[in-house]
Design a protein around this motif. Structure first.
Motif, PDB file in Angstrom:
ATOM      1  N   LYS A 220       5.899 -31.594 -30.213  1.00  0.00           N
ATOM      2  CA  LYS A 220       4.951 -30.459 -30.245  1.00  0.00           C
ATOM      3  C   LYS A 220       3.698 -30.866 -29.558  1.00  0.00           C
ATOM      4  O   LYS A 220       3.066 -32.043 -29.916  1.00  0.00           O
ATOM      5  CB  LYS A 220       4.768 -29.953 -31.636  1.00  0.00           C
ATOM      6  N   ILE A 221       3.079 -30.017 -28.896  1.00  0.00           N
ATOM      7  CA  ILE A 221       1.775 -30.510 -28.052  1.00  0.00           C
ATOM      8  C   ILE A 221       0.738 -29.960 -28.706  1.00  0.00           C
ATOM      9  O   ILE A 221       0.591 -28.843 -28.806  1.00  0.00           O
ATOM     10  CB  ILE A 221       1.921 -30.068 -26.461  1.00  0.00           C
ATOM     11  N   PHE A 222      -0.057 -30.635 -28.992  1.00  0.00           N
ATOM     12  CA  PHE A 222      -1.628 -30.351 -29.504  1.00  0.00           C
ATOM     13  C   PHE A 222      -2.757 -30.622 -28.562  1.00  0.00           C
ATOM     14  O   PHE A 222      -3.091 -31.612 -27.971  1.00  0.00           O
ATOM     15  CB  PHE A 222      -1.867 -31.230 -30.772  1.00  0.00           C
ATOM     16  N   VAL A 223      -3.071 -29.294 -27.697  1.00  0.00           N
ATOM     17  CA  VAL A 223      -4.250 -29.524 -26.833  1.00  0.00           C
ATOM     18  C   VAL A 223      -5.548 -29.369 -27.425  1.00  0.00           C
ATOM     19  O   VAL A 223      -5.815 -28.240 -27.878  1.00  0.00           O
ATOM     20  CB  VAL A 223      -3.987 -28.368 -25.777  1.00  0.00           C
ATOM     21  N   HIS A 224      -6.382 -30.419 -27.579  1.00  0.00           N
ATOM     22  CA  HIS A 224      -7.549 -30.239 -28.173  1.00  0.00           C
ATOM     23  C   HIS A 224      -8.889 -29.982 -27.188  1.00  0.00           C
ATOM     24  O   HIS A 224      -9.716 -29.898 -27.706  1.00  0.00           O
ATOM     25  CB  HIS A 224      -7.890 -31.816 -28.611  1.00  0.00           C
ATOM     26  N   ARG A 225      -8.512 -30.270 -26.080  1.00  0.00           N
ATOM     27  CA  ARG A 225      -9.461 -29.900 -24.968  1.00  0.00           C
ATOM     28  C   ARG A 225      -8.996 -28.841 -24.057  1.00  0.00           C
ATOM     29  O   ARG A 225      -8.397 -29.746 -23.002  1.00  0.00           O
ATOM     30  CB  ARG A 225     -10.192 -31.041 -24.382  1.00  0.00           C
ATOM     31  N   SER A 226      -8.861 -27.614 -24.166  1.00  0.00           N
ATOM     32  CA  SER A 226      -7.962 -27.041 -23.223  1.00  0.00           C
ATOM     33  C   SER A 226      -8.672 -26.474 -22.132  1.00  0.00           C
ATOM     34  O   SER A 226      -9.982 -26.371 -22.010  1.00  0.00           O
ATOM     35  CB  SER A 226      -7.551 -25.722 -23.958  1.00  0.00           C
ATOM     36  N   ILE A 227      -7.886 -26.031 -21.014  1.00  0.00           N
ATOM     37  CA  ILE A 227      -8.307 -25.338 -19.841  1.00  0.00           C
ATOM     38  C   ILE A 227      -7.749 -23.805 -19.611  1.00  0.00           C
ATOM     39  O   ILE A 227      -6.474 -23.750 -19.859  1.00  0.00           O
ATOM     40  CB  ILE A 227      -7.944 -26.353 -18.650  1.00  0.00           C
ATOM     41  N   TYR A 228      -8.544 -22.906 -19.329  1.00  0.00           N
ATOM     42  CA  TYR A 228      -8.057 -21.690 -19.224  1.00  0.00           C
ATOM     43  C   TYR A 228      -7.566 -21.562 -17.402  1.00  0.00           C
ATOM     44  O   TYR A 228      -8.147 -21.919 -16.608  1.00  0.00           O
ATOM     45  CB  TYR A 228      -9.016 -20.427 -19.195  1.00  0.00           C
ATOM     46  N   ILE A 229      -6.112 -21.315 -17.345  1.00  0.00           N
ATOM     47  CA  ILE A 229      -5.662 -21.318 -15.999  1.00  0.00           C
ATOM     48  C   ILE A 229      -5.419 -19.885 -15.522  1.00  0.00           C
ATOM     49  O   ILE A 229      -4.556 -19.240 -16.221  1.00  0.00           O
ATOM     50  CB  ILE A 229      -4.360 -22.081 -16.036  1.00  0.00           C
ATOM     51  N   SER A 230      -6.246 -19.497 -14.543  1.00  0.00           N
ATOM     52  CA  SER A 230      -6.132 -18.173 -14.135  1.00  0.00           C
ATOM     53  C   SER A 230      -5.115 -18.083 -13.210  1.00  0.00           C
ATOM     54  O   SER A 230      -4.591 -19.311 -12.683  1.00  0.00           O
ATOM     55  CB  SER A 230      -7.287 -17.818 -13.255  1.00  0.00           C
TER      56      SER A 230
ATOM     57  N   TRP B 278      -7.593 -35.452 -25.283  1.00  0.00           N
ATOM     58  CA  TRP B 278      -7.713 -34.351 -24.871  1.00  0.00           C
ATOM     59  C   TRP B 278      -6.614 -33.493 -25.130  1.00  0.00           C
ATOM     60  O   TRP B 278      -6.466 -32.065 -25.437  1.00  0.00           O
ATOM     61  CB  TRP B 278      -7.524 -34.062 -23.186  1.00  0.00           C
ATOM     62  N   VAL B 279      -5.374 -34.184 -25.432  1.00  0.00           N
ATOM     63  CA  VAL B 279      -3.858 -33.760 -25.828  1.00  0.00           C
ATOM     64  C   VAL B 279      -3.310 -34.663 -26.249  1.00  0.00           C
ATOM     65  O   VAL B 279      -3.562 -35.991 -25.891  1.00  0.00           O
ATOM     66  CB  VAL B 279      -3.260 -32.993 -24.543  1.00  0.00           C
ATOM     67  N   SER B 280      -2.427 -34.456 -27.397  1.00  0.00           N
ATOM     68  CA  SER B 280      -1.400 -35.341 -28.125  1.00  0.00           C
ATOM     69  C   SER B 280      -0.372 -34.704 -28.051  1.00  0.00           C
ATOM     70  O   SER B 280      -0.045 -33.586 -28.197  1.00  0.00           O
ATOM     71  CB  SER B 280      -2.070 -35.892 -29.136  1.00  0.00           C
ATOM     72  N   ILE B 281       0.792 -35.594 -28.626  1.00  0.00           N
ATOM     73  CA  ILE B 281       2.243 -35.011 -28.904  1.00  0.00           C
ATOM     74  C   ILE B 281       2.759 -35.464 -29.990  1.00  0.00           C
ATOM     75  O   ILE B 281       2.452 -36.738 -30.420  1.00  0.00           O
ATOM     76  CB  ILE B 281       2.945 -35.511 -27.760  1.00  0.00           C
ATOM     77  N   GLY B 282       3.409 -34.660 -30.916  1.00  0.00           N
ATOM     78  CA  GLY B 282       4.006 -35.125 -32.229  1.00  0.00           C
ATOM     79  C   GLY B 282       5.327 -35.623 -32.211  1.00  0.00           C
ATOM     80  O   GLY B 282       5.954 -35.492 -30.917  1.00  0.00           O
ATOM     81  N   ALA B 283       5.765 -35.870 -33.357  1.00  0.00           N
ATOM     82  CA  ALA B 283       7.258 -36.594 -33.453  1.00  0.00           C
ATOM     83  C   ALA B 283       8.196 -35.564 -32.851  1.00  0.00           C
ATOM     84  O   ALA B 283       9.230 -35.840 -32.262  1.00  0.00           O
ATOM     85  CB  ALA B 283       7.484 -37.113 -34.886  1.00  0.00           C
ATOM     86  N   ASP B 284       8.046 -34.457 -33.106  1.00  0.00           N
ATOM     87  CA  ASP B 284       8.841 -33.218 -32.631  1.00  0.00           C
ATOM     88  C   ASP B 284       8.654 -32.704 -31.462  1.00  0.00           C
ATOM     89  O   ASP B 284       9.164 -31.369 -30.845  1.00  0.00           O
ATOM     90  CB  ASP B 284       8.902 -32.199 -33.667  1.00  0.00           C
TER      91      ASP B 284
END
Length: 458
Positions: A415-425, A407-413
């Motif tokens: 940086k966050i990659f959200v692959h399955r995001s949620i809209y947060i009101s 759903w989410v992964s993190i790079g070497a730097d």
């Protein structure tokens, strides 16, 4: 090649994993809270079987099969030990699916949208699909031919087979699954009055004359056109069983409260606390906390110790999954820092419950890893960053073991990659910041079943 079924394939504990945790549980927390809940309720409750009407209808179907099988033993023996019914469980599983399909058709034909059974909407869709209509013209004594795609798992029987096994309604012996005389004696008392008795008469006649008196040809399953078995009388009798007020019955209430274990041990403590608290407004967290303070019950102690950590983990990962997340920015760090500094997590208390007496070994392993992530982050100079990085890595490990995409992964730097995001009101963000518990340990199921037994408004 013929498919051979054993009882273990059919009358086994309900497996909630048929609803993939990969689609609802990114941190693998479900196995932890359900492990505690299962210890308390002895696997008699789950999050899917919540309608006392369906519990009772399933009992009624199996009561009919048990009764007919005992009265027509020769008819049963004539059909089994050969294709397509290798044993009694093959036959009985097919027969209960047959009865469910009959019920679904009867409910659909009435055209009353207030009467709902699993499969009714699917039947409606199939009837409106010209290319699929022919697939529902017949019903079979075949566990794989339900109206629902996986009716033997998701239909009325499928939803309740685990609880029924745990309650002792079913026995595990594939040749003697109905060998609990006390259950069926009590069931016969429940179903001796209207409208059960009238339905029993017409359905018993159908089972004996149409199903158990069927001559199998060329190893084919017992099968009939719907119009040849669903008489107006059966339709009317089935529909009468869907009225909510017939379930407000002392015999039915006593049967289920006893079988579900809601009168004893930890489950009984929780049920009493629920009955006391619900008049003041339903709050499952308060019920559990109150029940523990009054009883000092160890299983409730486990919940009170473990749930604050599960809530912290759940709400933090949901904040990370925000559609606005792309890096560890100040807003995200502020949110995580707030949780790490303001919570009710007590590592010492949690450690005391890391035992198979309270949760299973896999749950222990996961909980220990999550606790370590929390402790390490709390002791780090950069606690929020440490926590976010290790939480995401933990998620990646969980998804890898499942064979699911992250759903989410993190790079070497970082940086966050959200692959399955949620809209947060804004209201949802307020909830994520609160310490309100995430899990309620099957109390919503208790609430639903209670309302069904008392005909209270949902």
């Amino acid at each position: 090649m013929a498919r051979e079924n054993t009882l273990d394939n059919i009358f086994t504990d309900y497996d909630e994993s048929i609803f993939s945790d990969g689609s609802i549980d990114p941190m693998g927390l479900r196995i932890i809270w359900t492990s505690i809940g299962s210890k308390i309720f002895h696997n008699k409750l789950n999050t899917i079987s919540t309608d006392i009407k369906l519990y009772t209808l399933n009992l009624f179907h199996h009561y009919l099969l048990q009764k007919c099988a005992s009265e027509e033993e020769d008819g049963v023996n004539k059909l089994i030990r050969k294709k397509p019914y290798f044993n009694k469980s093959d036959l009985f599983e097919g027969m209960v699916i047959f009865l469910e399909n009959l019920l679904i058709n009867a409910t659909y034909n009435l055209g009353d949208s207030s009467l709902v059974v699993p499969g009714k909407n699917k039947l409606s869709n199939l009837k409106n699909n010209e290319s699929k209509r022919n697939t529902i013209e017949k019903i079979s004594v075949n566990r794989d031919k339900g109206i629902l795609v996986r009716q033997y798992l998701l239909g009325i029987h499928g939803r309740h087979k685990g609880p029924f096994l745990q309650m002792g309604v079913f026995k595990q012996n594939e040749e003697d699954i109905y060998n609990n005389p006390e259950v069926w004696k009590e069931a016969s008392e429940i179903f001796k009055s209207s409208p059960w008795k009238e339905a029993e008469i017409v359905l018993t006649e159908l089972i004996k004359n149409k199903l158990l008196n069927f001559t199998i040809k060329a190893n084919a399953f017992i099968e009939y056109k719907v119009e040849d078995v669903l008489t107006k009388s059966i339709e009317e009798k089935y529909v009468a069983l869907l009225k909510k007020d017939i379930y407000v019955d002392e015999a039915i209430r006593s049967f289920w409260l006893n079988r579900l274990g809601l009168k004893e041990d930890t489950a009984g403590i929780l049920y009493k606390a629920y009955l006391k608290q619900k008049v003041k407004g339903l709050n499952f967290q308060k019920i559990i906390v109150s029940a523990y303070s009054e009883s000092n019950d160890p299983y409730l102690g486990a919940i009170n110790a473990i749930e604050p950590l599960l809530t912290l983990i759940d709400k933090c990962i949901n904040r990370i999954l925000s559609s606005a997340t792309s890096k560890i920015d100040d807003d995200l760090k502020e949110f995580i820092d707030h949780w790490l500094k303001n919570n009710e997590v007590d590592p010492g208390k949690i450690t005391a419950y890391l035992s198979v007496d309270y949760i299973n070994q896999e749950a222990i392993n996961r909980l220990q890893k999550l606790l370590d992530i929390y402790i390490n982050a709390s002791q780090s100079d950069k606690s929020a960053e440490n926590f976010i990085i290790n939480l995401i890595k933990y998620h990646e490990d969980i998804m890898k073991t499942r064979g699911n995409l992250n759903w989410v992964s993190i790079g070497a730097d970082n940086k966050i990659f959200v692959h399955r995001s949620i809209y947060i009101s804004d209201p949802h963000l307020t909830y994520l910041k609160s310490m309100t518990w995430v899990n309620s340990y099957y109390l919503p199921t208790v609430d639903s079943l209670h309302k069904g037994l008392t005909n209270e408004a949902a």
